[in-house]
Design an enzyme around this catalytic site. Structure first.
Site, PDB file in Angstrom:
ATOM      1  N   SER A  23     -12.196 -12.263 -55.784  1.00  0.00           N
ATOM      2  CA  SER A  23     -11.607 -10.940 -55.520  1.00  0.00           C
ATOM      3  C   SER A  23     -12.701  -9.933 -55.183  1.00  0.00           C
ATOM      4  O   SER A  23     -12.431  -8.754 -54.961  1.00  0.00           O
ATOM      5  CB  SER A  23     -10.809 -10.463 -56.740  1.00  0.00           C
ATOM      6  OG  SER A  23     -11.610 -10.504 -57.905  1.00  0.00           O
ATOM      7  N   ASN A 110     -10.963  -9.965 -69.142  1.00  0.00           N
ATOM      8  CA  ASN A 110      -9.550  -9.552 -69.211  1.00  0.00           C
ATOM      9  C   ASN A 110      -9.395  -8.093 -69.650  1.00  0.00           C
ATOM     10  O   ASN A 110      -8.596  -7.354 -69.088  1.00  0.00           O
ATOM     11  CB  ASN A 110      -8.766 -10.484 -70.139  1.00  0.00           C
ATOM     12  CG  ASN A 110      -8.767 -11.908 -69.626  1.00  0.00           C
ATOM     13  OD1 ASN A 110      -9.182 -12.154 -68.491  1.00  0.00           O
ATOM     14  ND2 ASN A 110      -8.339 -12.846 -70.446  1.00  0.00           N
ATOM     15  N   THR A 155      26.335  17.747 -44.011  1.00  0.00           N
ATOM     16  CA  THR A 155      26.590  16.532 -44.784  1.00  0.00           C
ATOM     17  C   THR A 155      27.070  15.524 -43.758  1.00  0.00           C
ATOM     18  O   THR A 155      27.689  15.918 -42.753  1.00  0.00           O
ATOM     19  CB  THR A 155      27.665  16.736 -45.872  1.00  0.00           C
ATOM     20  OG1 THR A 155      28.892  17.065 -45.226  1.00  0.00           O
ATOM     21  CG2 THR A 155      27.297  17.858 -46.840  1.00  0.00           C
ATOM     22  N   HIS A 156      26.761  14.264 -43.960  1.00  0.00           N
ATOM     23  CA  HIS A 156      27.090  13.208 -42.977  1.00  0.00           C
ATOM     24  C   HIS A 156      26.485  13.523 -41.602  1.00  0.00           C
ATOM     25  O   HIS A 156      27.008  13.090 -40.587  1.00  0.00           O
ATOM     26  CB  HIS A 156      28.601  13.020 -42.828  1.00  0.00           C
ATOM     27  CG  HIS A 156      29.340  12.908 -44.122  1.00  0.00           C
ATOM     28  ND1 HIS A 156      29.604  11.695 -44.725  1.00  0.00           N
ATOM     29  CD2 HIS A 156      29.836  13.856 -44.964  1.00  0.00           C
ATOM     30  CE1 HIS A 156      30.260  11.907 -45.865  1.00  0.00           C
ATOM     31  NE2 HIS A 156      30.402  13.218 -46.044  1.00  0.00           N
ATOM     32  N   SER A 277       2.597   9.664 -24.070  1.00  0.00           N
ATOM     33  CA  SER A 277       3.038   8.327 -23.687  1.00  0.00           C
ATOM     34  C   SER A 277       2.081   7.786 -22.637  1.00  0.00           C
ATOM     35  O   SER A 277       1.525   8.541 -21.847  1.00  0.00           O
ATOM     36  CB  SER A 277       4.451   8.417 -23.107  1.00  0.00           C
ATOM     37  OG  SER A 277       4.698   7.336 -22.228  1.00  0.00           O
ATOM     38  N   LYS A 283       5.949  13.212 -21.939  1.00  0.00           N
ATOM     39  CA  LYS A 283       6.288  12.979 -23.346  1.00  0.00           C
ATOM     40  C   LYS A 283       5.333  13.629 -24.337  1.00  0.00           C
ATOM     41  O   LYS A 283       4.131  13.700 -24.138  1.00  0.00           O
ATOM     42  CB  LYS A 283       6.305  11.462 -23.644  1.00  0.00           C
ATOM     43  CG  LYS A 283       7.409  10.713 -22.967  1.00  0.00           C
ATOM     44  CD  LYS A 283       8.778  10.944 -23.590  1.00  0.00           C
ATOM     45  CE  LYS A 283       8.833  10.432 -24.982  1.00  0.00           C
ATOM     46  NZ  LYS A 283       9.588   9.244 -25.189  1.00  0.00           N
ATOM     47  N   ASN A 285       5.258  12.970 -28.345  1.00  0.00           N
ATOM     48  CA  ASN A 285       5.963  12.159 -29.344  1.00  0.00           C
ATOM     49  C   ASN A 285       5.579  12.527 -30.771  1.00  0.00           C
ATOM     50  O   ASN A 285       4.410  12.790 -31.051  1.00  0.00           O
ATOM     51  CB  ASN A 285       5.660  10.674 -29.111  1.00  0.00           C
ATOM     52  CG  ASN A 285       6.269  10.163 -27.817  1.00  0.00           C
ATOM     53  OD1 ASN A 285       7.316  10.653 -27.397  1.00  0.00           O
ATOM     54  ND2 ASN A 285       5.607   9.202 -27.201  1.00  0.00           N
ATOM     55  N   GLU A 290       6.896   9.735 -37.648  1.00  0.00           N
ATOM     56  CA  GLU A 290       7.411   8.369 -37.489  1.00  0.00           C
ATOM     57  C   GLU A 290       6.568   7.386 -38.306  1.00  0.00           C
ATOM     58  O   GLU A 290       7.084   6.505 -38.986  1.00  0.00           O
ATOM     59  CB  GLU A 290       7.385   7.961 -36.013  1.00  0.00           C
ATOM     60  CG  GLU A 290       8.436   8.661 -35.175  1.00  0.00           C
ATOM     61  CD  GLU A 290       8.244   8.376 -33.690  1.00  0.00           C
ATOM     62  OE1 GLU A 290       8.154   7.202 -33.303  1.00  0.00           O
ATOM     63  OE2 GLU A 290       8.162   9.342 -32.924  1.00  0.00           O
ATOM     64  N   TYR A 317      -3.217 -13.075 -70.217  1.00  0.00           N
ATOM     65  CA  TYR A 317      -3.735 -12.985 -68.846  1.00  0.00           C
ATOM     66  C   TYR A 317      -3.444 -14.258 -68.058  1.00  0.00           C
ATOM     67  O   TYR A 317      -3.568 -15.364 -68.571  1.00  0.00           O
ATOM     68  CB  TYR A 317      -5.253 -12.727 -68.856  1.00  0.00           C
ATOM     69  CG  TYR A 317      -5.813 -12.667 -67.450  1.00  0.00           C
ATOM     70  CD1 TYR A 317      -5.756 -11.489 -66.718  1.00  0.00           C
ATOM     71  CD2 TYR A 317      -6.343 -13.808 -66.846  1.00  0.00           C
ATOM     72  CE1 TYR A 317      -6.214 -11.445 -65.407  1.00  0.00           C
ATOM     73  CE2 TYR A 317      -6.810 -13.779 -65.540  1.00  0.00           C
ATOM     74  CZ  TYR A 317      -6.749 -12.589 -64.824  1.00  0.00           C
ATOM     75  OH  TYR A 317      -7.195 -12.540 -63.531  1.00  0.00           O
ATOM     76  N   GLN A 322      -4.538 -11.075 -60.662  1.00  0.00           N
ATOM     77  CA  GLN A 322      -5.570 -10.607 -59.734  1.00  0.00           C
ATOM     78  C   GLN A 322      -4.938 -10.068 -58.442  1.00  0.00           C
ATOM     79  O   GLN A 322      -5.549  -9.272 -57.731  1.00  0.00           O
ATOM     80  CB  GLN A 322      -6.539 -11.755 -59.428  1.00  0.00           C
ATOM     81  CG  GLN A 322      -7.675 -11.382 -58.503  1.00  0.00           C
ATOM     82  CD  GLN A 322      -8.768 -12.439 -58.462  1.00  0.00           C
ATOM     83  OE1 GLN A 322      -9.572 -12.531 -59.380  1.00  0.00           O
ATOM     84  NE2 GLN A 322      -8.789 -13.245 -57.415  1.00  0.00           N
ATOM     85  N   LYS A 325      -4.261  -5.858 -57.158  1.00  0.00           N
ATOM     86  CA  LYS A 325      -5.111  -4.771 -56.662  1.00  0.00           C
ATOM     87  C   LYS A 325      -4.876  -4.327 -55.231  1.00  0.00           C
ATOM     88  O   LYS A 325      -4.791  -3.130 -54.950  1.00  0.00           O
ATOM     89  CB  LYS A 325      -6.581  -5.154 -56.842  1.00  0.00           C
ATOM     90  CG  LYS A 325      -6.987  -5.135 -58.291  1.00  0.00           C
ATOM     91  CD  LYS A 325      -8.374  -5.675 -58.509  1.00  0.00           C
ATOM     92  CE  LYS A 325      -8.486  -6.228 -59.915  1.00  0.00           C
ATOM     93  NZ  LYS A 325      -7.569  -7.384 -60.163  1.00  0.00           N
TER      94      LYS A 325
HETATM   95  N1  ARG Z   1     -10.927 -10.884 -61.089  1.00  0.00           N
HETATM   96  C1  ARG Z   1     -10.039 -10.974 -62.201  1.00  0.00           C
HETATM   97  C2  ARG Z   1      -8.800 -10.124 -61.953  1.00  0.00           C
HETATM   98  O1  ARG Z   1      -8.867  -9.266 -61.147  1.00  0.00           O
HETATM   99  C3  ARG Z   1     -10.686 -10.513 -63.459  1.00  0.00           C
HETATM  100  C4  ARG Z   1     -10.195 -11.125 -64.705  1.00  0.00           C
HETATM  101  C5  ARG Z   1     -10.500 -12.572 -64.739  1.00  0.00           C
HETATM  102  N2  ARG Z   1     -10.224 -13.159 -66.005  1.00  0.00           N
HETATM  103  C6  ARG Z   1     -10.116 -14.460 -66.172  1.00  0.00           C
HETATM  104  N3  ARG Z   1      -9.861 -14.876 -67.351  1.00  0.00           N
HETATM  105  N4  ARG Z   1     -10.280 -15.287 -65.169  1.00  0.00           N
HETATM  106  O2  ARG Z   1      -7.770 -10.275 -62.560  1.00  0.00           O
END
Ligand code: ARG
Length: 459
Positions: A23, A110, A155-156, A277, A283, A285, A290, A317, A322, A325
């Site tokens: 990650s 964790n 309305t509508h 455009s 145009k 736009n 949008e 966990y 992961q 994010k």
């Molecule tokens: N990169 C992991 C995440 O974003 C961090 C936690 C990893 N923990 C583990 N026990 N592998 O969730």
């Protein structure tokens, strides 16, 4: 075989696994929160006698050096380090040696990732609230200029009753105020420290969770470690809050798109915030509203994505987490730029009040006023008044005029109880100003509402 967890392994991880598992390419965004978390953890370990003062100094210096490297773009992010936590810890150990290896005492990735991500979300909460306030201030400026500008209330998507444009914008101010309350409420609920929960069950080391929580600005420590390391409610909350905010932005955008059309002609977006455009030279736009409408869909996708990731996870966990994010990063960045650009588009647009007022002269917007007149002045039950008014509308259609222009004689023919004073009730501006009940559209009530929002923004 340079993985931090390689002790029990005899073969190296495949590069395919590295790529799939890592990650670090995106969680490096959390470097500040990660380093601040480590500094707080180390300070706590030193106070508890788990680290020596000398080790604390080395760790602090090392982490500060790493911050500098990252900010100067000199830090080497390696996919084989898996995530930012291990990338930074590895670099720390290479910089300061053995003291670096002690930093992870009484901690797990964790609780570490839970701290980092939670603090990232909390900070963005505050920024989004600020962005919302700036947007509201800009809407308020326009609203205050148009508390007497008539616009057909619908309305509508059909003409309903005359309102004023300030009142119309006031509806969006009410929505954005609720959004702010939602972000602030989530902030309070989630400002709780996961640090010290370690992997899932706490730690036998004599730690002081309150101390690290305080350093990091958390209000308190979490109650149950098993819950804490797998809790992503804070991330879901910001996604939901952003989704709801974007839904409001999207509704306003939809109106801006409509209002910019020739058919409505209620506003004209500035050249700075419009596009042309590639083929049609005439145009102009409304790409900004949008895109705001479109991006709302993507944000909902992130909310649905994370809800689905979380729904089947056993405690505590799991690596699935992961996946929390990227959607949040994307939604947060979308929210921030959306607030900014909508604010600018509103600030620079031209409001064509005369077209709004002209649009009020069709669609019999004063019909409810005629019914209200019959109730108030002629003591006719509302249901009957509604029926009589329907006849007056039909007559107006037959005459090809708007009800607000009908002559008294036609109304008399329909019901002899209707006096000439009815005509006052049918004047559209009077109709708008007659709605003086609390929260209503009359200019006086609209000004009160806008004052309410002004006070809120100043508070
Ligand atoms: N990169 C992991 C995440 O974003 C961090 C936690 C990893 N923990 C583990 N026990 N592998 O969730």
């Amino acid at each position: 075989m340079d993985k931090m967890w390689s002790g029990r392994f005899s073969a190296s991880a495949s590069s395919l696994l590295d790529e799939f598992n890592a990650s670090i390419m995106y969680d490096r965004k959390l470097y500040k929160e990660d380093i601040e978390g480590s500094l707080a953890h180390a300070a706590m370990l030193a106070k508890q006698g788990i680290l020596t003062t000398e080790e604390l100094i080395q760790i602090t210096d090392g982490l500060n050096q790493i911050t500098k490297e990252i900010e100067e773009d000199k830090f080497e992010w390696n996919i084989s380090d898996e995530d930012l936590h291990m990338g930074i810890e590895k670099r720390l150990t290479s910089l300061i040696g053995d003291a670096g290896k002690k930093l992870h005492t009484a901690r797990s990735r964790n609780d570490q990732v839970a701290v980092d991500f939670r603090r990232y979300v909390l900070k963005r909460n505050v920024e989004i609230v600020n962005g919302l306030k700036l947007l509201m201030s800009e809407i308020l400026v326009v609203a205050n200029q148009h508390t007497e500008t008539l616009i057909p209330g619908m309305t509508h998507l059909q003409h309903a009753q005359p309102t004023n444009f300030g009142f119309h914008l006031g509806a969006y101010l009410a929505m954005f105020k609720r959004d702010i309350a939602r972000f602030e409420d989530s902030y309070k609920r989630n400002n709780i420290s996961p640090l010290g929960c370690a992997a899932l069950a706490g730690t036998p080391h004599n730690i002081d969770r309150d101390m690290s929580a305080e350093i990091l600005g958390f209000d308190s420590v979490s109650v149950n470690c098993l819950d804490t390391v797998s809790d992503r409610d804070f991330a879901l909350e910001i996604l939901f809050n952003i989704s709801t905010m974007m839904m409001h932005i999207s509704r306003l955008s939809e109106e801006l798109v409509m209002w910019s059309s020739y058919e409505f002609g209620f506003v004209e977006l500035s050249d700075e915030y419009s596009t042309g455009s590639s083929i049609m030279p005439q145009k102009k736009n409304p790409d900004v509203p949008e895109l705001l409408r479109g991006k709302t869909g993507r944000v909902y996708g992130s909310l649905m994505g994370l809800l689905t990731v979380m729904k089947g996870l056993p405690l505590a966990y799991n690596k699935d987490t992961q996946e929390d994010k990227e959607g949040v990063f994307d939604a947060v960045e979308t929210a921030q730029i959306s607030l900014e650009i909508l604010k600018e588009a509103i600030k620079t647009m031209e409001v064509k009040g005369h077209n709004m007022e002209a649009a009020c002269s069709v669609g019999h917007l004063a019909a409810t006023d005629l019914a209200d007149y019959l109730v108030e002045k002629c003591d006719i039950p509302f249901r009957e008044a509604h029926f009589i008014t329907g006849k007056a509308v039909a007559k107006s259609e037959e005459l090809k005029i708007d009800l607000s222009d009908i002559e008294h004689k036609y109304l008399q023919e329909i019901d002899s109880r209707i006096n000439e004073d009815v005509l006052e009730f049918l004047v559209l501006r009077n109709s708008m100003n007659a709605r003086t009940s609390s929260g209503g559209t009359s200019t006086i009530r609209t000004k009160e509402q806008l004052e309410h929002f002004k006070t809120f923004l100043e508070g």
